[in-house]
Design a protein around this motif. Structure first.
Motif, PDB file in Angstrom:
ATOM      1  N   PRO A 156      -0.985 -12.918  -5.005  1.00 22.54           N
ATOM      2  CA  PRO A 156      -1.741 -11.700  -5.315  1.00 22.54           C
ATOM      3  C   PRO A 156      -2.068 -10.877  -4.064  1.00 22.54           C
ATOM      4  O   PRO A 156      -1.997  -9.641  -4.092  1.00 22.54           O
ATOM      5  N   GLU A 157      -2.406 -11.567  -2.969  1.00 23.55           N
ATOM      6  CA  GLU A 157      -2.766 -10.864  -1.730  1.00 23.55           C
ATOM      7  C   GLU A 157      -1.583 -10.072  -1.169  1.00 23.55           C
ATOM      8  O   GLU A 157      -1.731  -8.931  -0.726  1.00 23.55           O
ATOM      9  N   ILE A 158      -0.418 -10.678  -1.197  1.00 18.58           N
ATOM     10  CA  ILE A 158       0.779 -10.002  -0.686  1.00 18.58           C
ATOM     11  C   ILE A 158       1.150  -8.830  -1.580  1.00 18.58           C
ATOM     12  O   ILE A 158       1.493  -7.740  -1.104  1.00 18.58           O
ATOM     13  N   ARG A 159       1.026  -9.006  -2.885  1.00 16.73           N
ATOM     14  CA  ARG A 159       1.335  -7.915  -3.818  1.00 16.73           C
ATOM     15  C   ARG A 159       0.354  -6.754  -3.662  1.00 16.73           C
ATOM     16  O   ARG A 159       0.749  -5.588  -3.711  1.00 16.73           O
ATOM     17  N   ALA A 160      -0.919  -7.079  -3.461  1.00 19.63           N
ATOM     18  CA  ALA A 160      -1.931  -6.030  -3.278  1.00 19.63           C
ATOM     19  C   ALA A 160      -1.687  -5.268  -1.972  1.00 19.63           C
ATOM     20  O   ALA A 160      -1.841  -4.046  -1.915  1.00 19.63           O
ATOM     21  N   GLN A 161      -1.297  -5.998  -0.943  1.00 19.98           N
ATOM     22  CA  GLN A 161      -1.016  -5.365   0.355  1.00 19.98           C
ATOM     23  C   GLN A 161       0.164  -4.405   0.247  1.00 19.98           C
ATOM     24  O   GLN A 161       0.139  -3.304   0.802  1.00 19.98           O
ATOM     25  N   ARG A 162       1.183  -4.817  -0.471  1.00 18.92           N
ATOM     26  CA  ARG A 162       2.355  -3.956  -0.664  1.00 18.92           C
ATOM     27  C   ARG A 162       1.969  -2.680  -1.410  1.00 18.92           C
ATOM     28  O   ARG A 162       2.409  -1.585  -1.063  1.00 18.92           O
ATOM     29  N   ARG A 163       1.168  -2.843  -2.453  1.00 21.84           N
ATOM     30  CA  ARG A 163       0.731  -1.688  -3.244  1.00 21.84           C
ATOM     31  C   ARG A 163      -0.156  -0.774  -2.398  1.00 21.84           C
ATOM     32  O   ARG A 163      -0.048   0.451  -2.481  1.00 21.84           O
ATOM     33  N   PHE A 164      -1.009  -1.363  -1.586  1.00 19.41           N
ATOM     34  CA  PHE A 164      -1.903  -0.603  -0.705  1.00 19.41           C
ATOM     35  C   PHE A 164      -1.092   0.270   0.253  1.00 19.41           C
ATOM     36  O   PHE A 164      -1.353   1.459   0.418  1.00 19.41           O
ATOM     37  N   LEU A 165      -0.078  -0.339   0.870  1.00 18.44           N
ATOM     38  CA  LEU A 165       0.764   0.393   1.824  1.00 18.44           C
ATOM     39  C   LEU A 165       1.558   1.496   1.126  1.00 18.44           C
ATOM     40  O   LEU A 165       1.690   2.606   1.644  1.00 18.44           O
ATOM     41  N   GLU A 166       2.069   1.186  -0.063  1.00 19.60           N
ATOM     42  CA  GLU A 166       2.858   2.155  -0.819  1.00 19.60           C
ATOM     43  C   GLU A 166       2.028   3.395  -1.158  1.00 19.60           C
ATOM     44  O   GLU A 166       2.482   4.528  -0.964  1.00 19.60           O
ATOM     45  N   LEU A 167       0.802   3.186  -1.634  1.00 21.12           N
ATOM     46  CA  LEU A 167      -0.069   4.304  -1.996  1.00 21.12           C
ATOM     47  C   LEU A 167      -0.571   5.056  -0.763  1.00 21.12           C
ATOM     48  O   LEU A 167      -0.682   6.279  -0.771  1.00 21.12           O
ATOM     49  N   SER A 168      -0.854   4.305   0.306  1.00 24.30           N
ATOM     50  CA  SER A 168      -1.338   4.926   1.548  1.00 24.30           C
ATOM     51  C   SER A 168      -0.285   5.843   2.147  1.00 24.30           C
ATOM     52  O   SER A 168      -0.578   6.933   2.637  1.00 24.30           O
ATOM     53  N   GLU A 169       0.970   5.388   2.093  1.00 23.87           N
ATOM     54  CA  GLU A 169       2.067   6.188   2.636  1.00 23.87           C
ATOM     55  C   GLU A 169       2.263   7.483   1.857  1.00 23.87           C
ATOM     56  O   GLU A 169       2.778   8.473   2.377  1.00 23.87           O
ATOM     57  N   LYS A 170       1.835   7.484   0.593  1.00 33.97           N
ATOM     58  CA  LYS A 170       1.934   8.685  -0.242  1.00 33.97           C
ATOM     59  C   LYS A 170       0.754   9.625   0.003  1.00 33.97           C
ATOM     60  O   LYS A 170       0.695  10.712  -0.555  1.00 33.97           O
ATOM     61  N   GLY A 171      -0.196   9.161   0.829  1.00 36.01           N
ATOM     62  CA  GLY A 171      -1.355   9.995   1.135  1.00 36.01           C
ATOM     63  C   GLY A 171      -2.564   9.749   0.241  1.00 36.01           C
ATOM     64  O   GLY A 171      -3.582  10.434   0.354  1.00 36.01           O
ATOM     65  N   ASP A 172      -2.460   8.762  -0.653  1.00 38.82           N
ATOM     66  CA  ASP A 172      -3.595   8.455  -1.533  1.00 38.82           C
ATOM     67  C   ASP A 172      -4.675   7.695  -0.769  1.00 38.82           C
ATOM     68  O   ASP A 172      -4.365   6.842   0.072  1.00 38.82           O
ATOM     69  N   LYS A 173      -5.939   7.999  -1.061  1.00 36.05           N
ATOM     70  CA  LYS A 173      -7.049   7.254  -0.460  1.00 36.05           C
ATOM     71  C   LYS A 173      -7.329   6.054  -1.341  1.00 36.05           C
ATOM     72  O   LYS A 173      -7.781   6.187  -2.480  1.00 36.05           O
ATOM     73  N   VAL A 174      -7.032   4.870  -0.818  1.00 38.43           N
ATOM     74  CA  VAL A 174      -7.149   3.652  -1.621  1.00 38.43           C
ATOM     75  C   VAL A 174      -7.935   2.581  -0.881  1.00 38.43           C
ATOM     76  O   VAL A 174      -8.045   2.601   0.341  1.00 38.43           O
ATOM     77  N   ASN A 175      -8.473   1.648  -1.668  1.00 45.03           N
ATOM     78  CA  ASN A 175      -9.272   0.548  -1.133  1.00 45.03           C
ATOM     79  C   ASN A 175      -8.556  -0.764  -1.445  1.00 45.03           C
ATOM     80  O   ASN A 175      -8.220  -1.030  -2.599  1.00 45.03           O
ATOM     81  N   PHE A 176      -8.326  -1.601  -0.409  1.00 40.76           N
ATOM     82  CA  PHE A 176      -7.562  -2.832  -0.606  1.00 40.76           C
ATOM     83  C   PHE A 176      -8.213  -3.757  -1.627  1.00 40.76           C
ATOM     84  O   PHE A 176      -7.537  -4.305  -2.505  1.00 40.76           O
ATOM     85  N   GLU A 177      -9.534  -3.954  -1.514  1.00 39.40           N
ATOM     86  CA  GLU A 177     -10.225  -4.869  -2.426  1.00 39.40           C
ATOM     87  C   GLU A 177     -10.106  -4.397  -3.877  1.00 39.40           C
ATOM     88  O   GLU A 177      -9.965  -5.199  -4.803  1.00 39.40           O
ATOM     89  N   GLU A 178     -10.142  -3.083  -4.058  1.00 37.16           N
ATOM     90  CA  GLU A 178     -10.019  -2.519  -5.411  1.00 37.16           C
ATOM     91  C   GLU A 178      -8.621  -2.785  -5.963  1.00 37.16           C
ATOM     92  O   GLU A 178      -8.458  -3.132  -7.146  1.00 37.16           O
ATOM     93  N   ILE A 179      -7.619  -2.633  -5.110  1.00 41.00           N
ATOM     94  CA  ILE A 179      -6.243  -2.882  -5.535  1.00 41.00           C
ATOM     95  C   ILE A 179      -6.023  -4.360  -5.830  1.00 41.00           C
ATOM     96  O   ILE A 179      -5.380  -4.726  -6.818  1.00 41.00           O
ATOM     97  N   LEU A 180      -6.577  -5.242  -4.997  1.00 42.27           N
ATOM     98  CA  LEU A 180      -6.458  -6.684  -5.219  1.00 42.27           C
ATOM     99  C   LEU A 180      -7.097  -7.069  -6.557  1.00 42.27           C
ATOM    100  O   LEU A 180      -6.532  -7.844  -7.331  1.00 42.27           O
ATOM    101  N   ALA A 181      -8.266  -6.503  -6.829  1.00 40.55           N
ATOM    102  CA  ALA A 181      -8.951  -6.784  -8.097  1.00 40.55           C
ATOM    103  C   ALA A 181      -8.104  -6.294  -9.271  1.00 40.55           C
ATOM    104  O   ALA A 181      -8.018  -6.953 -10.321  1.00 40.55           O
ATOM    105  N   ASN A 182      -7.451  -5.135  -9.087  1.00 36.99           N
ATOM    106  CA  ASN A 182      -6.584  -4.591 -10.126  1.00 36.99           C
ATOM    107  C   ASN A 182      -5.382  -5.503 -10.382  1.00 36.99           C
ATOM    108  O   ASN A 182      -5.020  -5.779 -11.528  1.00 36.99           O
TER     109      ASN A 182
END
Length: 232
Positions: A156-182
């Motif tokens: 789950p941690e690796i998947r959340a990190q990948r999603r975090f980076l993907e959204l961040s690169e698109k310019g979205d303001k995201v929170n890692f803990e929120e993505i991990l919980a999702n």
């Protein structure tokens, strides 16, 4: 590569790269790619646009009634070099990847009528074989007779990190803990729902890609395709 075409079903947890793998595989093999996850995201987008979801709880009847007006198609965008999702002719590829859609897609996908309609469209697309599909229940429900079934996973941690980076690169303001919980929340919902729960097919091959590059994953999968197509 043998001319014999097969159906390739890729299942697995959210944010583990199923779609990336499926797209790359389809491009390499000259197969049709049907993004099943995108199909549920389209229904979720329609529900959000029409106010059929309140505090992540969908108005089931309104969603069901709206299915008849939802027509999902896919086209290959040569310019961008990627698969593109259309809702009644409108390009919604970017919109369906937003976090709001991600946070609401699991409750929508638990509605039996939604799944039945999506499965109907998926099977129609796979009639002539030569297709790659990814989702949660492709190898267990949609195409139980698929010649190659892959179950992809990662921590789950690796998947959340990948999603975090993907959204961040698109310019979205995201929170890692929120993505991990999702990610963890979706795992629980996907695995325990009554209709088409996420599970590995009995004859599915596990691909844990926690420590594998995309190239290594593709190479492994193509070798499995060759084993099957050259056997027949």
């Amino acid at each position: 590569m043998s001319e014999k075409k097969i159906i390739i079903a890729i299942d697995g947890h959210s944010s583990c790269g199923k779609s990336t793998m499926a797209k790359s595989l389809a491009k390499q093999l000259g197969y049709i790619y049907i993004d099943t996850g995108a199909m549920y995201r389209v229904v979720t987008l329609v529900a959000l646009r029409n106010g059929w979801i309140n505090n992540k709880v969908p108005d089931t009847q309104k969603v069901i009634n709206g299915l008849k007006d939802i027509h999902i198609t896919f086209k290959w965008d040569e310019k961008l070099g990627q698969n593109t999702t259309f809702l009644n002719g409108e390009n919604v590829e970017t919109e369906i990847r937003q976090l709001e859609v991600s946070q609401n897609v699991s409750p929508i996908s638990t509605i039996a009528e939604v799944r039945h309609e999506m499965v109907r469209q998926q099977r129609e697309n796979g009639k002539n074989k030569g297709v790659v599909m990814d989702g949660r229940d492709i190898g267990t429900v949609v195409f139980p007779d698929a010649e190659l079934k892959i179950f992809m996973t990662a921590s789950p941690e690796i998947r959340a990190q990948r999603r975090f980076l993907e959204l961040s690169e698109k310019g979205d303001k995201v929170n890692f803990e929120e993505i991990l919980a999702n990610v963890e929340g979706r795992d629980k919902i996907d695995s325990t729902r009554a209709v088409g729960p996420l599970k590995q097919a009995d004859d599915g091959l596990v691909l844990d890609n926690s420590n594998l590059s995309r190239e290594e994953q593709l190479e492994w999968t193509i070798s499995k395709v060759k084993e099957i197509t050259e056997e027949k």
